[in-house]
Design a protein around this motif. Sequence first.
Motif, PDB file in Angstrom:
ATOM      1  N   LYS A   1     -46.501  22.698  -9.751  1.00 26.10           N
ATOM      2  CA  LYS A   1     -45.834  22.506  -8.460  1.00 26.10           C
ATOM      3  C   LYS A   1     -45.735  21.029  -8.095  1.00 26.10           C
ATOM      4  O   LYS A   1     -45.923  20.637  -6.942  1.00 26.10           O
ATOM      5  CB  LYS A   1     -46.568  23.277  -7.342  1.00 26.10           C
ATOM      6  N   ARG A   2     -45.444  20.215  -9.090  1.00 24.75           N
ATOM      7  CA  ARG A   2     -45.249  18.784  -8.878  1.00 24.75           C
ATOM      8  C   ARG A   2     -43.864  18.393  -9.400  1.00 24.75           C
ATOM      9  O   ARG A   2     -43.364  18.954 -10.379  1.00 24.75           O
ATOM     10  CB  ARG A   2     -46.314  17.964  -9.622  1.00 24.75           C
ATOM     11  N   ALA A   3     -43.257  17.434  -8.757  1.00 22.84           N
ATOM     12  CA  ALA A   3     -41.954  16.951  -9.220  1.00 22.84           C
ATOM     13  C   ALA A   3     -42.118  16.242 -10.558  1.00 22.84           C
ATOM     14  O   ALA A   3     -43.097  15.516 -10.774  1.00 22.84           O
ATOM     15  CB  ALA A   3     -41.340  16.009  -8.191  1.00 22.84           C
ATOM     16  N   LYS A   4     -41.163  16.470 -11.436  1.00 23.01           N
ATOM     17  CA  LYS A   4     -41.184  15.838 -12.744  1.00 23.01           C
ATOM     18  C   LYS A   4     -39.798  15.256 -13.019  1.00 23.01           C
ATOM     19  O   LYS A   4     -38.785  15.939 -12.863  1.00 23.01           O
ATOM     20  CB  LYS A   4     -41.550  16.868 -13.828  1.00 23.01           C
ATOM     21  N   ILE A   5     -39.766  13.973 -13.422  1.00 22.84           N
ATOM     22  CA  ILE A   5     -38.490  13.285 -13.654  1.00 22.84           C
ATOM     23  C   ILE A   5     -38.258  13.138 -15.155  1.00 22.84           C
ATOM     24  O   ILE A   5     -39.111  12.621 -15.879  1.00 22.84           O
ATOM     25  CB  ILE A   5     -38.477  11.906 -12.974  1.00 22.84           C
ATOM     26  N   ASP A   6     -37.095  13.617 -15.599  1.00 23.30           N
ATOM     27  CA  ASP A   6     -36.688  13.454 -17.000  1.00 23.30           C
ATOM     28  C   ASP A   6     -36.095  12.054 -17.142  1.00 23.30           C
ATOM     29  O   ASP A   6     -35.009  11.773 -16.635  1.00 23.30           O
ATOM     30  CB  ASP A   6     -35.657  14.516 -17.372  1.00 23.30           C
ATOM     31  N   GLU A   7     -36.792  11.171 -17.850  1.00 18.90           N
ATOM     32  CA  GLU A   7     -36.366   9.779 -17.929  1.00 18.90           C
ATOM     33  C   GLU A   7     -35.110   9.590 -18.768  1.00 18.90           C
ATOM     34  O   GLU A   7     -34.461   8.548 -18.680  1.00 18.90           O
ATOM     35  CB  GLU A   7     -37.510   8.912 -18.472  1.00 18.90           C
ATOM     36  N   LEU A   8     -34.757  10.587 -19.587  1.00 20.63           N
ATOM     37  CA  LEU A   8     -33.504  10.491 -20.329  1.00 20.63           C
ATOM     38  C   LEU A   8     -32.304  10.728 -19.416  1.00 20.63           C
ATOM     39  O   LEU A   8     -31.212  10.219 -19.657  1.00 20.63           O
ATOM     40  CB  LEU A   8     -33.484  11.508 -21.477  1.00 20.63           C
ATOM     41  N   LEU A   9     -32.529  11.501 -18.352  1.00 18.75           N
ATOM     42  CA  LEU A   9     -31.445  11.786 -17.413  1.00 18.75           C
ATOM     43  C   LEU A   9     -31.414  10.805 -16.249  1.00 18.75           C
ATOM     44  O   LEU A   9     -30.352  10.539 -15.683  1.00 18.75           O
ATOM     45  CB  LEU A   9     -31.587  13.213 -16.869  1.00 18.75           C
ATOM     46  N   CYS A  10     -32.577  10.262 -15.882  1.00 18.75           N
ATOM     47  CA  CYS A  10     -32.665   9.376 -14.715  1.00 18.75           C
ATOM     48  C   CYS A  10     -31.883   8.087 -14.953  1.00 18.75           C
ATOM     49  O   CYS A  10     -32.029   7.426 -15.978  1.00 18.75           O
ATOM     50  CB  CYS A  10     -34.128   9.045 -14.424  1.00 18.75           C
TER      51      CYS A  10
ATOM     52  N   ALA B   1     -31.977  15.162 -12.677  1.00 19.71           N
ATOM     53  CA  ALA B   1     -33.057  14.670 -13.534  1.00 19.71           C
ATOM     54  C   ALA B   1     -34.435  15.134 -13.074  1.00 19.71           C
ATOM     55  O   ALA B   1     -35.434  14.824 -13.723  1.00 19.71           O
ATOM     56  CB  ALA B   1     -33.022  13.137 -13.579  1.00 19.71           C
ATOM     57  N   ILE B   2     -34.523  15.867 -11.959  1.00 24.77           N
ATOM     58  CA  ILE B   2     -35.825  16.236 -11.397  1.00 24.77           C
ATOM     59  C   ILE B   2     -35.990  17.749 -11.383  1.00 24.77           C
ATOM     60  O   ILE B   2     -35.045  18.492 -11.085  1.00 24.77           O
ATOM     61  CB  ILE B   2     -35.985  15.690  -9.959  1.00 24.77           C
ATOM     62  N   GLU B   3     -37.173  18.198 -11.699  1.00 29.38           N
ATOM     63  CA  GLU B   3     -37.512  19.610 -11.594  1.00 29.38           C
ATOM     64  C   GLU B   3     -38.969  19.730 -11.158  1.00 29.38           C
ATOM     65  O   GLU B   3     -39.723  18.762 -11.194  1.00 29.38           O
ATOM     66  CB  GLU B   3     -37.302  20.331 -12.927  1.00 29.38           C
ATOM     67  N   ILE B   4     -39.367  20.909 -10.723  1.00 28.05           N
ATOM     68  CA  ILE B   4     -40.758  21.178 -10.346  1.00 28.05           C
ATOM     69  C   ILE B   4     -41.461  21.821 -11.537  1.00 28.05           C
ATOM     70  O   ILE B   4     -40.984  22.814 -12.088  1.00 28.05           O
ATOM     71  CB  ILE B   4     -40.839  22.114  -9.121  1.00 28.05           C
ATOM     72  N   ASP B   5     -42.581  21.231 -11.960  1.00 27.20           N
ATOM     73  CA  ASP B   5     -43.283  21.759 -13.130  1.00 27.20           C
ATOM     74  C   ASP B   5     -44.220  22.899 -12.741  1.00 27.20           C
ATOM     75  O   ASP B   5     -44.285  23.318 -11.575  1.00 27.20           O
ATOM     76  CB  ASP B   5     -44.029  20.642 -13.867  1.00 27.20           C
ATOM     77  N   GLU B   6     -44.960  23.399 -13.729  1.00 19.94           N
ATOM     78  CA  GLU B   6     -45.832  24.551 -13.497  1.00 19.94           C
ATOM     79  C   GLU B   6     -46.960  24.251 -12.519  1.00 19.94           C
ATOM     80  O   GLU B   6     -47.562  25.157 -11.941  1.00 19.94           O
ATOM     81  CB  GLU B   6     -46.409  25.051 -14.835  1.00 19.94           C
TER      82      GLU B   6
END
Length: 655
Positions: free
Chosen positions: A612-621, A605-610
Amino acid sequence: MRVGVYICHCGFNIAGVLDIDELVEFAKSLDDVVIVRDYRFMCSNPGQELIRRDIKEYNLDRVVIAACSPNLHERTFRKVLSEAGLNPFFLQIANIREQCSWVHSDDSVKATEKAKRIIKSAVERVKRHRPLEIRKADVIPRVLVIGGGIAGISASLLLAEAGVEVYLVEREPTIGGNMAKFDKTFPTLDCAACILTPKMTAVRENPNIKLFTNSEIIDVKGSVGNFKVKIRVKPRFINEEACTGCMECVEACLHYPMIPSEFDEKIGYRKPIHMQFPQAVPTCPYINPNECLHFLTNKCPMYCEEVCEADAIDFNQNERIEEIEVGAIIVATGFKLFDPSVMEEYGFGRYKNVFTALQVERMLNSTGPTGGRVVVNGREPESVAIIHCVGSRDERYKKYCSRVCCMYSLKLAHLIKERTNAEVYNFYMDMRTFGKGYEEFYKRILDEIRTIRGRVAEVTDVPINEDEKREVEKGKVIVVVEDTLLGKIVRIPVDMVILSPAMEPSEGTKELARILKVSLDENGFFKELHPKLAPTVIAPGIFVCGCAQGPKDIQDSVAQAESVAGHALSMIDRGYIELEPTTAYVDEEKCSGCGICIPLCPFQAIEIDERKRAKIDELLCMGCGVCASSCPSRAIKHRLFESETIRAEILSLLK
């Protein structure tokens, strides 16, 4: 802040150990608590109405329910708050049953003191809860069914008949599962093929079912309502659409020697190109590339290709990956039998007249290797021993009862008596005939067979006297058992021994659980979220049915399959699902973009955005909190388990 505290007696589960009156007086003394009530069953309709009325009358801001585990009734009480006009997440469950009265039933005084501390910390915590909102997500109106046995077929047909598009994935070249190997089913002795074959044909003919055989799931991403699935489809080397099922290619294959047939439990033989049984779906043979001379030596004359008038043979087929999107997943992967060869005392694999129950099922089946005849050493047996609980209820192997062994052992005894003149002995530990009509079936079979209560110690060909020596010379083996009803050791020479092995999870269960990110129970079967409240749910949007969940008979497997199909259908009909807001989020000012959280997230559910910050997809979390606990910058927080609330909970216990 205005807090209401509600203490449940839970019958005698809580009130039988804890001093409820003392807990009520203690709760009244806590800061910001304006009303305290106790009730015998707070989850009942009167109990719920009591809370709703108090929220309005006392203008409550927060509610604490001192009762059982939140796994049981947290949703129930959240609904009560919502109906009373209060944010449902202004609720805290103080678990004074599982974590207190049940584990400290030997000391009421200490248990009551502990309950006070649990209630106090819950009050301090709930005062710091934030208003959260339930999210909604669209549901993809398609369902993936993994496993093409009777459970998977039943679930698929019910969904397809309701107009839902279904992907049915089976790892074998044909659907049907273990039931396709049976001759008759208990307790009615109906023909197994007569029940199963029409359903298999219905799967093939239903336009809403996309069938993938000789295939397996290799990856699942996403979450409830929106799963992205990858399926590995292995080549059959025969074009299913072109094949007419004439079997000329099988006849033309010159491969020698013949290969033991897995479908016939290795008591029959097949060629590298084969169809597992005449009613197979798809009605199309399969070429095993690990056995076919064309692939192994490139010297095969390929007569199969020459005789195929439909031009369906295709040696150039390659493995392919299919990607699909579904809203729900149903796991119906069935079972396999415990391998009794590890129990050396029973001689399976050592003596030619020791068989498993499934091997005898193939003998009894008219399409089996013996054409429906029971044969051992080239002749019909005159005496047969059936040994129950082989590997089941055994501390060395499988501790659990496999439920159906007694019944299928009795069925085999009846069918053998019906087709031979053999004397049939059933050796059992305890006769368990649990289902509808099963007890009547048991009593009926008792008149046909001999039963001996006791676990068989060994099957041997070593005689201890001249009589046994003569019997062994005739090809018999000796079953040694203590008859616990007579209290003596008996030794019975028999022509044939049938082992009734435990049912265990099918091949690949562990790997599939890893791919689905779900848990297995202590016996290796898929673990449901709750045995009573969610007996067929293994994760949000992922359901289990049949023997994938645990040993059960055909009747229960079908009932459970149709139950999970109903669950999936209700999700699709509604068009959306509600998602818990109890997820993690990132404080971007603190995040350093180190990426430590990414491989640790079990739901991707987590990826690094443009930036360079962690971003959590709340649909997957799913709100597990692994990322929050591992973040070195403390940039990831959990909406329901924030540091401030946990700190307040802990500090309240120190005062």
